[in-house]
Design a protein around this motif. Structure first.
Motif, PDB file in Angstrom:
ATOM      1  N   MET A   1       0.860  -1.175   0.000  1.00 42.88           N
ATOM      2  CA  MET A   1       0.000   0.000   0.000  1.00 42.88           C
ATOM      3  C   MET A   1       0.901   1.231   0.000  1.00 42.88           C
ATOM      4  O   MET A   1       1.995   1.192   0.558  1.00 42.88           O
ATOM      5  CB  MET A   1      -0.878   0.015   1.256  1.00 42.88           C
ATOM      6  CG  MET A   1      -2.325   0.354   0.998  1.00 42.88           C
ATOM      7  SD  MET A   1      -3.303   0.210   2.508  1.00 42.88           S
ATOM      8  CE  MET A   1      -4.453  -1.075   2.074  1.00 42.88           C
TER       9      MET A   1
ATOM     10  N   LEU B   1      -1.360  -1.451  -7.175  1.00 42.23           N
ATOM     11  CA  LEU B   1      -0.991  -1.068  -5.817  1.00 42.23           C
ATOM     12  C   LEU B   1      -2.025  -0.093  -5.255  1.00 42.23           C
ATOM     13  O   LEU B   1      -2.203   0.998  -5.796  1.00 42.23           O
ATOM     14  CB  LEU B   1       0.387  -0.388  -5.847  1.00 42.23           C
ATOM     15  CG  LEU B   1       0.905   0.170  -4.522  1.00 42.23           C
ATOM     16  CD1 LEU B   1       1.235  -0.963  -3.561  1.00 42.23           C
ATOM     17  CD2 LEU B   1       2.135   1.036  -4.767  1.00 42.23           C
ATOM     18  N   PRO B   2      -2.714  -0.446  -4.179  1.00 39.94           N
ATOM     19  CA  PRO B   2      -3.683   0.485  -3.601  1.00 39.94           C
ATOM     20  C   PRO B   2      -2.979   1.715  -3.020  1.00 39.94           C
ATOM     21  O   PRO B   2      -1.938   1.589  -2.386  1.00 39.94           O
ATOM     22  CB  PRO B   2      -4.338  -0.307  -2.475  1.00 39.94           C
ATOM     23  CG  PRO B   2      -4.005  -1.725  -2.734  1.00 39.94           C
ATOM     24  CD  PRO B   2      -2.694  -1.736  -3.471  1.00 39.94           C
TER      25      PRO B   2
ATOM     26  N   GLY C   1      -8.807   2.328  -7.542  1.00 40.89           N
ATOM     27  CA  GLY C   1      -7.597   1.793  -6.939  1.00 40.89           C
ATOM     28  C   GLY C   1      -7.183   2.547  -5.688  1.00 40.89           C
ATOM     29  O   GLY C   1      -6.114   2.297  -5.144  1.00 40.89           O
TER      30      GLY C   1
END
Lengths: 478, 478
Positions: B252, B284-285, B313
């Protein structure tokens, strides 16, 4: 909650398709994510399942969703060529330290959320007429917000802590100071702070059995190992405490001695003494939750063990939610100062306290003469509700249901004969418009039910018990 | 806070001895526990240290406390023969998953708590005259509490979530629905929920460097490994994101692109685009915290990255505290529905939400025309405070202090020449009545200071900077 517009010319299934399409477009259901089952959606929107089948079919024909055998209905991953790839959110939702809550509890909550018309013997909230709204509104009317009262108050608003110190001395026999009190947003947060900040994963703790502590997945989420001390009609039996402590090195004991959740029992005088002595000898900290101590029906109040804790060996938690105004969300912890500093420091990593407005209201209400008359009325009305519940049960299920009469509080702990399929009984009751909590949630053997009689308005209690009895009879015949 | 009564006939040292004796008797300091140092107590009660020395001596002569070489002053373990043994509370205070907060931050907070007269360039709160108290009081005056509005709202009060969906669409360019919004008690709780519920111990995350995320011990307490992406005058550099991701598999990325805390920078247009593209490609958050996006001084507003997040996202967090009313303690999370369900379920184990009263007030205020004029005024006043601060610095420390002019927000990030002993500079400033936060707290190299100019009233800014400059000159001469 969204509802179909039945007056509209647009068929309900298309309204649902529109709604879902919009949610998908707005990213509420990202590409590749799973949609609710047809059954669940039908329940949620209160439509026939066939209507949802049609709505899904419509979205499928638009290419927005797809159904895969075995994995249900998903948002199409390549809905739009221009949409870039999305994180695999489901993997994140499955991470973290928190276990999901118990399925039966989640089912009860879901049912209560989706159908406000249910007769609610489950939630243990106060019936609307028992909330002192007029008094609260009087306090609000006199309140003036001032930005001087700073925002970062992990230990809580000082005037409320002062009011709580007075309240605890006057009503609970606890001598303490504002410095030894922390304000929380309720018992759940109090217990969360205690378990997260004072215990480590792998630690063993003792809890009553049955116990609402067993229903709090919080303990398991914190990696604690739970060991049980049996509760009978005199409350928790402290005899096995020494053995438990030796065998499992339990690091903390959690109790709820006054009108216990779920059994409604009051811990006897002898056992209180024994429990305190044993814990002190073992130097074992005891956490006492006391949300209902002020609701004894017979005039003589149930004092907390903390009032006899000469060794500073206890942490004490209480709350405003079950006795006054659930909407204020006010709870508290009493602890030695070294422990409170630790809790306050750690709490800064979770939240920075909460608004002073409800804290101000609670402080004013606790200190007002209206508080005393409110408590008096509350006890009378709870006793009345208990009696209504009990006589309805005796009429409807004579010789079938067993219980002890609680002398305070809000819980009736009922035993049915033999083994019961708890999930099936719950569904049968919900179908009849009645909610309760099956005893298994609290770690009890099969056949127990917890009926919390504080929430239903008086006129709903008899129909509620009648419906429940019907569900019980249907289940017993299976 | 207790203060000695200087009009009393009883000497101040005996008043202090009485107070401590009472606290000890009430279990606030249990037998064997450590008392505050003489220096600390003297500061706290604003008395000479010698007064505390006398008070402690008095208690020692009573046998209530004892002083042991090397371990400070302790409550006597055998104060009363009848007192049963106490749990070893200190061992419990040292347990749990939460690391203590950073010492320099704790020092600043302590100073601000004990001395409300400090000129506060540290806390980043709003100056009292910037809080829209009149409007909030108008809303409170019209409010009527109703117990119908149920207490258990882990996702937040629906009317506030509706108001937030409108607010986000209108002011932040984010299209969402009330179902995708959770109300929290502020950014700290939002981030705590995200780290606790969506990440597991050992996971790697990316943060800006310097960054206020670095100051949140919360991340380390959750067992996360932090990797840095450098911030320059254009904001975070996304170039190294791909390498970081490959090398450490970061799960993250946490960013604060609008008038970043602590550097005040606004992430440039080009980098926004690159960051979104790279994150999306890596799946990828990204968690975006946006407490100050509405405070751009030049009319053109700084929109969040979330407004361009076509891939769902991102998680987005915001708060009311830095732009309107800190006392309401209202924050929010925007997330895909699957993530929000998870957060709401887990939150039930932490707290059950909080009072609807501040939520109601926030909803009303956000939807009112007064909100627009409040924001306009806020921007003008913050710009004025920035200009005051900057010109005072240029006058007082010409050629010594360097900074970029922030175009919005509340933070001025200052660089002093060479190595600085941060702790000593902080103490020197506190002695002169000025509070700020040393840059090391945010992971910066030595020599940086964060000055938050939102809190001091206008007339305090010049004296505050003059005092700070004096402390800086004294430190540089060492």
């Amino acid at each position: 909650m969204w509802k179909p517009n039945r007056q509209s010319n647009r068929p309900v299934y298309l309204q649902i398709a529109d709604l879902l399409g919009e949610k998908i477009a707005q990213g509420e259901y990202p590409p590749g994510s799973k949609l609710p089952s047809e059954r669940k959606l039908a329940e949620q929107y209160k439509v026939n399942r066939s209507t949802v089948v049609l709505a899904y079919s419509e979205l499928r024909s638009q290419g927005v969703i797809e159904t895969r055998p075995g994995s249900g209905t998903l948002v199409s991953p390549f809905r739009q060529r221009s949409v870039p790839p999305t994180p695999s959110w489901q993997a994140y939702a499955d991470s973290g330290n928190f276990l999901p809550n118990l399925p039966l509890l989640r089912r009860v909550r879901e049912a209560l959320e989706h159908d406000p018309g249910l007769i609610d013997f489950a939630s243990g909230k106060l019936s609307l007429e028992l909330v002192p709204s007029d008094e609260i509104n009087r306090i609000i009317a006199e309140y003036r917000y001032s930005p001087h009262e700073g925002p970062d108050l992990p230990q809580g608003y000082l005037p409320l802590r002062q009011a709580l110190a007075d309240f605890l001395a006057r009503y609970r026999g606890i001598q303490t100071t504002p410095d030894s009190i922390m304000v929380t947003s309720g018992s759940q947060q109090s217990l969360h702070l205690i378990t997260q900040c004072l215990l480590s994963p792998g630690d063993a703790i003792g809890v009553e059995s049955p116990s609402f502590f067993r229903s709090l997945s919080m303990f398991q989420s914190a990696g604690l190992r739970l060991f049980r001390l049996p509760v009978d009609d005199q409350g928790i039996c402290p005899d096995s405490l020494r053995t438990l402590h030796r065998k499992h090195r339990i690091k903390m004991l959690f109790i709820n001695p006054n009108f216990q959740n779920p059994t409604g029992t009051l811990l006897s005088r002898e056992r209180r003494k024994l429990l305190l002595e044993t814990a002190s000898e073992l130097r074992l900290p005891v956490v006492e939750d006391d949300p209902l101590g002020l609701t004894g029906y017979n005039g003589e109040q149930a004092f907390p063990l903390k009032s006899e804790d000469t060794a500073s060996g206890m942490l004490y938690t209480g709350s405003f939610s079950r006795i006054a105004a659930p909407g204020l969300h006010i709870g508290w912890i009493v602890a030695p100062k070294s422990i409170l500093s630790r809790l306050a420091d750690a709490r800064r990593q979770m939240d920075l306290g909460f608004s002073i407005i409800p804290q101000h209201i609670a402080a004013e209400f606790m200190s007002s003469p209206a508080f005393v008359s409110h408590l008096e009325l509350l006890r009378q009305r709870l006793l009345y509700k208990r009696n209504l519940t009990i006589s309805a049960l005796e009429r409807e299920l004579p010789g079938i249901v067993n219980f002890n009469k609680p002398e305070g509080g809000i819980y009736l702990w009922c035993k049915l004969p033999g083994e019961i399929n708890e999930s099936r009984l719950l569904e049968a009751a919900l179908q009849r418009g009645i909610a309760f909590v099956p005893g298994g949630v609290y770690g009890a053997e099969s056949g127990y039910l917890r009926l919390a009689y504080s929430r239903p308005p008086d006129q709903d209690i008899v129909p509620g018990i009648t419906g429940l009895a019907d569900a019980v009879r249907a289940e017993l015949q299976k």
